[in-house]
Structures are given as structure tokens and as C-alpha cells.
Design an enzyme around this catalytic site. Structure first.
Site, PDB file in Angstrom:
ATOM      1  N   CYS A 142       0.846  -1.204   0.000  1.00  0.00           N
ATOM      2  CA  CYS A 142       0.000   0.000   0.000  1.00  0.00           C
ATOM      3  C   CYS A 142       0.881   1.254   0.000  1.00  0.00           C
ATOM      4  O   CYS A 142       1.660   1.450  -0.914  1.00  0.00           O
ATOM      5  CB  CYS A 142      -0.988  -0.020   1.162  1.00  0.00           C
ATOM      6  SG  CYS A 142      -2.398   1.104   0.878  1.00  0.00           S
ATOM      7  N   LYS A 163     -12.735   7.710  -1.491  1.00  0.00           N
ATOM      8  CA  LYS A 163     -11.906   6.588  -1.093  1.00  0.00           C
ATOM      9  C   LYS A 163     -12.224   5.338  -1.899  1.00  0.00           C
ATOM     10  O   LYS A 163     -13.393   4.985  -2.087  1.00  0.00           O
ATOM     11  CB  LYS A 163     -12.106   6.299   0.396  1.00  0.00           C
ATOM     12  CG  LYS A 163     -11.146   5.273   0.974  1.00  0.00           C
ATOM     13  CD  LYS A 163     -11.352   5.130   2.484  1.00  0.00           C
ATOM     14  CE  LYS A 163     -10.327   4.197   3.091  1.00  0.00           C
ATOM     15  NZ  LYS A 163     -10.491   4.069   4.566  1.00  0.00           N
ATOM     16  N   SER A 192      -8.313  -0.233   0.301  1.00  0.00           N
ATOM     17  CA  SER A 192      -8.650   0.802   1.273  1.00  0.00           C
ATOM     18  C   SER A 192      -7.617   1.916   1.169  1.00  0.00           C
ATOM     19  O   SER A 192      -6.593   1.904   1.848  1.00  0.00           O
ATOM     20  CB  SER A 192      -8.670   0.212   2.692  1.00  0.00           C
ATOM     21  OG  SER A 192      -8.974   1.210   3.644  1.00  0.00           O
ATOM     22  N   HIS A 235      -4.630  -4.803  -0.223  1.00  0.00           N
ATOM     23  CA  HIS A 235      -4.412  -5.440   1.079  1.00  0.00           C
ATOM     24  C   HIS A 235      -4.815  -6.904   1.129  1.00  0.00           C
ATOM     25  O   HIS A 235      -5.780  -7.277   1.801  1.00  0.00           O
ATOM     26  CB  HIS A 235      -5.170  -4.661   2.151  1.00  0.00           C
ATOM     27  CG  HIS A 235      -4.608  -3.307   2.430  1.00  0.00           C
ATOM     28  ND1 HIS A 235      -3.463  -3.115   3.172  1.00  0.00           N
ATOM     29  CD2 HIS A 235      -5.031  -2.078   2.047  1.00  0.00           C
ATOM     30  CE1 HIS A 235      -3.203  -1.808   3.249  1.00  0.00           C
ATOM     31  NE2 HIS A 235      -4.131  -1.162   2.579  1.00  0.00           N
ATOM     32  N   GLU A 237      -3.348  -8.944   2.869  1.00  0.00           N
ATOM     33  CA  GLU A 237      -3.074  -9.390   4.242  1.00  0.00           C
ATOM     34  C   GLU A 237      -4.241  -9.142   5.197  1.00  0.00           C
ATOM     35  O   GLU A 237      -4.240  -9.656   6.328  1.00  0.00           O
ATOM     36  CB  GLU A 237      -1.820  -8.701   4.785  1.00  0.00           C
ATOM     37  CG  GLU A 237      -2.003  -7.290   5.312  1.00  0.00           C
ATOM     38  CD  GLU A 237      -2.071  -6.205   4.236  1.00  0.00           C
ATOM     39  OE1 GLU A 237      -2.175  -5.019   4.590  1.00  0.00           O
ATOM     40  OE2 GLU A 237      -2.003  -6.559   3.033  1.00  0.00           O
ATOM     41  N   ARG A 249     -15.271   2.498  12.421  1.00  0.00           N
ATOM     42  CA  ARG A 249     -14.531   3.614  13.013  1.00  0.00           C
ATOM     43  C   ARG A 249     -14.936   4.933  12.385  1.00  0.00           C
ATOM     44  O   ARG A 249     -15.193   5.928  13.085  1.00  0.00           O
ATOM     45  CB  ARG A 249     -13.034   3.375  12.818  1.00  0.00           C
ATOM     46  CG  ARG A 249     -12.121   4.515  13.275  1.00  0.00           C
ATOM     47  CD  ARG A 249     -10.778   4.432  12.556  1.00  0.00           C
ATOM     48  NE  ARG A 249     -10.937   4.577  11.112  1.00  0.00           N
ATOM     49  CZ  ARG A 249     -10.033   4.152  10.219  1.00  0.00           C
ATOM     50  NH1 ARG A 249      -8.934   3.528  10.634  1.00  0.00           N
ATOM     51  NH2 ARG A 249     -10.241   4.331   8.926  1.00  0.00           N
TER      52      ARG A 249
END
Length: 305
Positions: A142, A163, A192, A235, A237, A249
Site C-alpha cells: 500500500c 476513497k 482501502s 491489502h 493481508e 470507526r
């Protein structure tokens, strides 16, 4: 073979409970082999979560891995206990004389900043240069991958209007690559980020090959043979619930955010998300570890020469 971790590291119990083979340092020392030395330069605020994610992937191969945790020398994290950082992490200044078979450089939540305005940018560029003499293969993830490709090739990151957030289908554009051995023609990868790297600028740089890309999310995995590096902008992972944690969040903080695309069943945040990328994540990092094993020098002091 298992991954070698300190017995007190939280990832030791997490991976053991998941069935991943782990060794403490005393047991590993009794095995008469040279483990691959893989380091994680962890720039993420949630250090322990990130440790678990990457240890899980690189610990699933049949090779013994010695896993080391590195931090920026002067930067102090605010989200992880100081005792954890003191016990398990070493500043880059302490390891720069050592050699590693592999290095993972994580992302960081600082996408809005120009690279040169990041407080630890000068030291991070020293890390990039150091990889050319002290690391056999580097994996930038990233923001970490964006920073590396910018430093070595001048490829710019561009701010997105909104985003890129969700699980996007990606195409395998290099099925003969050893890093994509066993990959399907397409796969789902969590995304993300507020920035993007553009394919035309990657194509214009020398020595870069795009291995995975998406019509919606843009280039994803890029190989840089000249610098013995891979750059991934998304991502693999991530845990099953990581995008949910990020979404919850932002909702709680009142930050404008769209529901992550193609993540929840029927895009309904009230339902449990399903993991559709786990198998390809293990394939990619397993292939990376295998390539390191096949090509690294058995004598550590000759790595990078």
C-alpha cells in the site's frame, strides 16, 4: 516448517490457536538449518494486528522463517504500548548492519501528505537504499509500495475524489510469473486507500511490470526486477473484519465514508462479511517466500552483493 517467533509475542498464541506451526527461539536453535530472515518494517498504527496478519501469511510455507520486527528510529507510535515496542521492535538504526532475505514495508495512514513531508521520510529513503545492499527481496505494501515506486522511479501518487474502499475484482495479467503460480485468472482483493498510482505512469517507467490490475481500482501488484522488489497497493493481508473495523470507526467518528463495495453480503453492513481473498493471499506470499528461498544466497553476508 514453522515460523520462528518470540514466545511472548501476541502473534505466537494467535497463530498457534489457528493451527499455524510456530517455534520459540530455543526450539528453533536446535534445528540444523538456516532459517530465512524476513523482517517487517511496521508503519501501521495498530502494530499487533499488522504483525498477526503478515506473520500468518509468511508462516504458512514449509520453510522455517525467522521473523524480525523493525520500526523507524525516531518516530514514536501512539497506538501500541511502549512495553510491546521496547520488547519486540528494534529501530532501523540498530539493524542496518544486518542482512535479510526478505523485507516487508507496510502501509501508513498518511496518504494525504506529500512523501517529503512525512516526518520520517529521510530515514525511510535510507531504508530503501539499504535494501539494495542488505536485503534480497523487498515487498512494499500500500503506502509503503507507493513510497518505494516513487523513490526509485518517480511514479506519483494521485489523490482520489473518494476513497477506494471495498473488495474489487482484479485480473491476473502475468500468469507465467512465479509470484502468481497457482493464481486464478481473476481474484478479489480488499482495497482501502485515498490515493492511486496510474498505469500510464507505471508503463512509462523503466523496468516495471504490472502483474495484477483492476478495471475499477487500477494497478495493484507491480514487479521491479532492477530493485528486487514487489509493490502491492492493496491489502491481501487483511483479516475478514479489517474493512468492517475501518468502516465502523469512520461511522462512529462522523467521517464521510461509503459502505465498502462488494464486502458485506448484499452490501448490508448488518451482515457478517465473508473472506473471499484468503487463498490468493497465501498463494502470493507463499510464492514470494519460495522465490526468496530459490534465489537467496545461503551465506547471509553475501546477500546484496
Amino acid at each position: 516448517m514453522p515460523i520462528k517467533l518470540p514466545a511472548a509475542l501476541p502473534a505466537y498464541d494467535v497463530l498457534s490457536n489457528e493451527g499455524v506451526m510456530v517455534l520459540d527461539e530455543d526450539t528453533a536453535a536446535r534445528q540444523d538449518i538456516r532459517p530465512l530472515r524476513i523482517a517487517l518494517l511496521n508503519l501501521m498504527p495498530k502494530k499487533i494486528q499488522t504483525e498477526n496478519q503478515f506473520a500468518r501469511l509468511i508462516g504458512a510455507t514449509p520453510l522455517q522463517i525467522e521473523f524480525s520486527l523493525i520500526r523507524m528510529s525516531e518516530h514514536q507510535t501512539k497506538n501500541t504500548a511502549a512495553a510491546h515496542m521496547e520488547e519486540f521492535y528494534r529501530p532501523f538504526s540498530d539493524v542496518q548492519d544486518q542482512k535479510f532475505d526478505g523485507l516487508i514495508i507496510t502501509g501508513a495512514p498518511i496518504e494525504h501528505l506529500p512523501f517529503q513531508e512525512v516526518t520520517y521520510w529521510d530515514e525511510l529513503t535510507q531504508v530503501f537504499d539499504w535494501t539494495q545492499t542488505h536485503v534480497h527481496s523487498t515487498f512494499g505494501v500500500c503506502w509503503g509500495g507507493m513510497a518505494m515506486i516513487n523513490y526509485f522511479h518517480g511514479v506519483k501518487k494521485h489523490i482520489l475524489d473518494q476513497k477506494a474502499f471495498g473488495c474489487f475484482r482484479h485480473r491476473n495479467t502475468a500468469p507465467a510469473s512465479p509470484y502468481l503460480r497457482g493464481f486464478s485468472d481473476d481474484c478479489v482483493i480488499p482495497v482501502s486507500r485515498w490515493t492511486e498510482m496510474r498505469q500510464a505512469e507505471i508503463d512509462a517507467a523503466h523496468g516495471l511490470d504490472t502483474l495484477i490490475t483492476s478495471d475499477e481500482a487500477g494497478p495493484c501488484l507491480v514487479e521491479d526486477k532492477d530493485h528486487r522488489a514487489l509493490y502491492i497497493f492493496n491489502h491481501f493481508e487483511y483479516d475478514s473484519g479489517t474493512l468492517k473495523q475501518e468502516y465502523d470507526r469512520d461511522v462512529e467518528n462522523g467521517t464521510p465514508i461509503n459502505v465498502p463495495m462488494n464486502y458485506y453480503p448484499n452490501d448490508d453492513p448488518a451482515r457478517e462479511p465473508q473472506n473471499r481473498w484468503r487463498s490468493h493471499a497465501h498463494l502470493l506470499y507463499g510464492n514470494w517466500i519460495n522465490q526468496i528461498y530459490q534465489t537467496t544466497n545461503f551465506e547471509l553476508d553475501k546477500i546484496g552483493t
